[in-house]
Design a protein around this motif. Structure first.
Motif, PDB file in Angstrom:
ATOM      1  N   ASN A 201      70.471  43.656  54.368  1.00 12.34           N
ATOM      2  CA  ASN A 201      69.750  42.653  55.156  1.00 12.34           C
ATOM      3  C   ASN A 201      70.701  42.116  56.214  1.00 12.34           C
ATOM      4  O   ASN A 201      71.418  41.142  55.994  1.00 12.34           O
ATOM      5  CB  ASN A 201      69.259  41.519  54.254  1.00 12.34           C
TER       6      ASN A 201
ATOM      7  N   ILE B 243      70.111  40.657  59.036  1.00 12.33           N
ATOM      8  CA  ILE B 243      69.749  39.346  59.593  1.00 12.33           C
ATOM      9  C   ILE B 243      70.301  38.225  58.723  1.00 12.33           C
ATOM     10  O   ILE B 243      70.900  37.260  59.217  1.00 12.33           O
ATOM     11  CB  ILE B 243      68.215  39.225  59.721  1.00 12.33           C
ATOM     12  N   SER B 244      70.135  38.349  57.411  1.00  9.86           N
ATOM     13  CA  SER B 244      70.647  37.344  56.484  1.00  9.86           C
ATOM     14  C   SER B 244      72.172  37.284  56.527  1.00  9.86           C
ATOM     15  O   SER B 244      72.771  36.199  56.532  1.00  9.86           O
ATOM     16  CB  SER B 244      70.176  37.666  55.058  1.00  9.86           C
ATOM     17  N   TYR B 245      72.803  38.452  56.595  1.00  4.95           N
ATOM     18  CA  TYR B 245      74.265  38.510  56.644  1.00  4.95           C
ATOM     19  C   TYR B 245      74.784  37.858  57.933  1.00  4.95           C
ATOM     20  O   TYR B 245      75.801  37.157  57.923  1.00  4.95           O
ATOM     21  CB  TYR B 245      74.722  39.971  56.572  1.00  4.95           C
TER      22      TYR B 245
ATOM     23  N   GLU C 287      73.310  35.444  59.701  1.00 10.60           N
ATOM     24  CA  GLU C 287      73.148  33.987  59.605  1.00 10.60           C
ATOM     25  C   GLU C 287      74.211  33.374  58.706  1.00 10.60           C
ATOM     26  O   GLU C 287      74.785  32.327  59.024  1.00 10.60           O
ATOM     27  CB  GLU C 287      71.752  33.660  59.073  1.00 10.60           C
ATOM     28  N   LYS C 288      74.485  34.033  57.585  1.00  8.05           N
ATOM     29  CA  LYS C 288      75.455  33.519  56.618  1.00  8.05           C
ATOM     30  C   LYS C 288      76.863  33.504  57.191  1.00  8.05           C
ATOM     31  O   LYS C 288      77.647  32.575  56.932  1.00  8.05           O
ATOM     32  CB  LYS C 288      75.419  34.369  55.354  1.00  8.05           C
TER      33      LYS C 288
END
Length: 461
Positions: A87, A89-91, A93-94
């Motif tokens: 993922n 996108i999640s990575y 953002e994090k």
């Protein structure tokens, strides 16, 4: 085209007989062409080839279909296939990254992990001449030195780029010739991405001035790469010949460093930072400029901070690079009592001080030794760190001297001065341990009670 690729690979030694190569395949024309090329090369060079694909989860259903497409292609051609779903996108953002950067990190991480498990000799990426031209322009626009303007290397450690000398048109013609149906990534046409904007807008504009702009940029990058390789090799030799390593400190003697050409100075500093931190990530030209400015002024005690907790300090005739200790401000000696008939262990692995009663002190000039007339001692003997304003009366000199000035004269680095033990009684400082003792406590010919203190360290003879 096959002969062109083989010649390029041989020139840059990208693979050898019996190699096991992991091919990164997205399903697009470039990577599909590369996989097909290596299917043809496998028998001739006894190669083992495997294919890896990362499904980033960026384009929803289209991403899933890309993965299924590559898997199907590998099954039809009897190629081992390895898939990783992430993922991005999640990575992103994090970790506060762009989605593009996050996808790249996750992709290369999986490729390296898979290559390790399979014992692959290399990982092949389908970068081509167009990618090279785009990369050079990106670095040029953002600002870069010779390393950045060298563009993409045919090999970077275990990453190889066998198509780097091929054009987009050659790759598409190859796909057409062998009926290779490929996937199209619609995000490649999104000009919000810098690379896409350069490919779709800037390069076509530059074609008006030079129809062979991509070839010209790549040829220029190749020349710069050769010059950068020379500078890097020469600077590394200079660095190895002058650097002095002490624990986590690197000392570059200023007389030798400052006489080097500016290009060698820059690369030498990057070599030092790489040696200290194992990389030069986040070290920009402005940081190197600041170090050069510091070295030019050569003012002892001046310093600057860099990323990764790097501290650069001028210490007399040395340019020193070190990593800051998080607790460096607290590295002081807590007061401890001295055993006048035995041995006292010092903190911070500084060694120990042993005390014995003696009858003679004549001819002893070793800095590790201190002789005291015990009748002159007021109260208990203690060891402590220096304090602001500390002074004493050095043996062999008239008058008093500040401890700070003594340490400076003895070229003790600033960050180590709080660790220099001071032997004191209630009246003052008796001995700056291992450096100088106070003349007021030194025995006279009439002294009858004398102790000898000896500093024992790992370097003691």
């Amino acid at each position: 085209m096959l002969k062109q690729i083989v010649a390029f690979c041989q020139k840059h030694r990208l693979f050898s007989y019996n190699d096991h190569i992991l091919l990164a395949c997205s399903g697009g024309p470039d990577s599909l062409c590369m996989v097909h090329i290596f299917i043809r090369l496998a028998a001739a060079y006894n190669l083992t080839v495997s294919v890896a694909h990362v499904e980033h989860g960026i384009r929803g259903r289209a991403s899933v279909q890309d993965a299924a497409f590559v898997k199907d292609f590998c099954q039809k051609n009897n190629l081992p296939f390895y898939l990783k779903k992430v993922n991005a996108i999640s990575y992103a953002e994090k970790n506060k990254l762009s989605v593009e950067a996050a996808a790249r990190i996750l992709r290369y991480s999986f490729l390296q992990q898979t290559a390790t498990v399979l014992h692959c000799t290399s990982i092949a990426i389908a970068h081509h001449r167009g990618d090279q031209a785009e990369t050079i322009l990106m670095h040029m626009i953002r600002g870069a030195g010779t390393k950045g303007l060298s563009g993409i290397n045919p090999r970077t450690n275990n990453i190889i780029r066998p198509l780097l000398n091929c054009t987009r048109s050659q790759i598409k013609s190859y796909c057409s010739q062998y009926n290779l149906v490929f996937r199209t990534d619609t995000t490649n046409y999104d000009t919000n991405y810098t690379r896409n904007s350069i490919r779709l807008k800037l390069l076509p504009f530059l074609h008006k001035y030079n129809p062979n702009i991509e070839e010209t940029l790549c040829r220029t990058a190749s020349l710069i790469a050769e010059e950068n390789d020379f500078i890097t090799t020469y600077a590394d030799d200079v660095y190895k010949s002058i650097v002095i390593k002490k624990n986590n400190r690197l000392l570059l003697p200023l007389p030798e460093f400052t006489k080097q050409h500016i290009a060698i100075k820059r690369q030498t500093l990057r070599a030092a930072i790489s040696d200290l931190c194992n990389n030069t990530i986040d070290i920009e030209n402005i940081h190197i400029d600041n170090i050069l400015s510091l070295a030019a002024k050569a003012k002892t005690g001046s310093s600057l901070n860099l990323p990764h907790n790097i501290i650069v300090i001028i210490e007399y005739n040395n340019l020193v690079l070190t990593i800051a200790e998080k607790s460096s401000q607290k590295m002081e000696i807590e007061p401890i009592s001295i055993n006048t008939a035995g041995t006292t262990t010092l903190p911070f692995l500084l060694g120990s001080i042993s005390a014995i009663t003696v009858n003679s002190y004549e001819g002893q000039k070793d800095r590790r030794l201190c002789y005291i007339d015990t009748d002159k001692i007021c109260g208990k003997l203690i060891i402590r760190s220096r304090k602001n304003g500390d002074f004493f009366y050095p043996k062999g000199l008239n008058g008093r001297k500040k401890i700070k000035n003594l340490l400076i004269d003895n070229k003790i680095p600033r960050e180590q001065r709080s660790k220099i033990p001071l032997l004191c009684d209630q009246k003052g400082i008796i001995w700056v341990v291992g450096i100088q003792q106070d003349q007021r406590y030194f025995p006279q010919s009439s002294s009858t009670n004398i102790i000898q203190l000896t500093l024992n360290t790992q370097n003691s003879k």
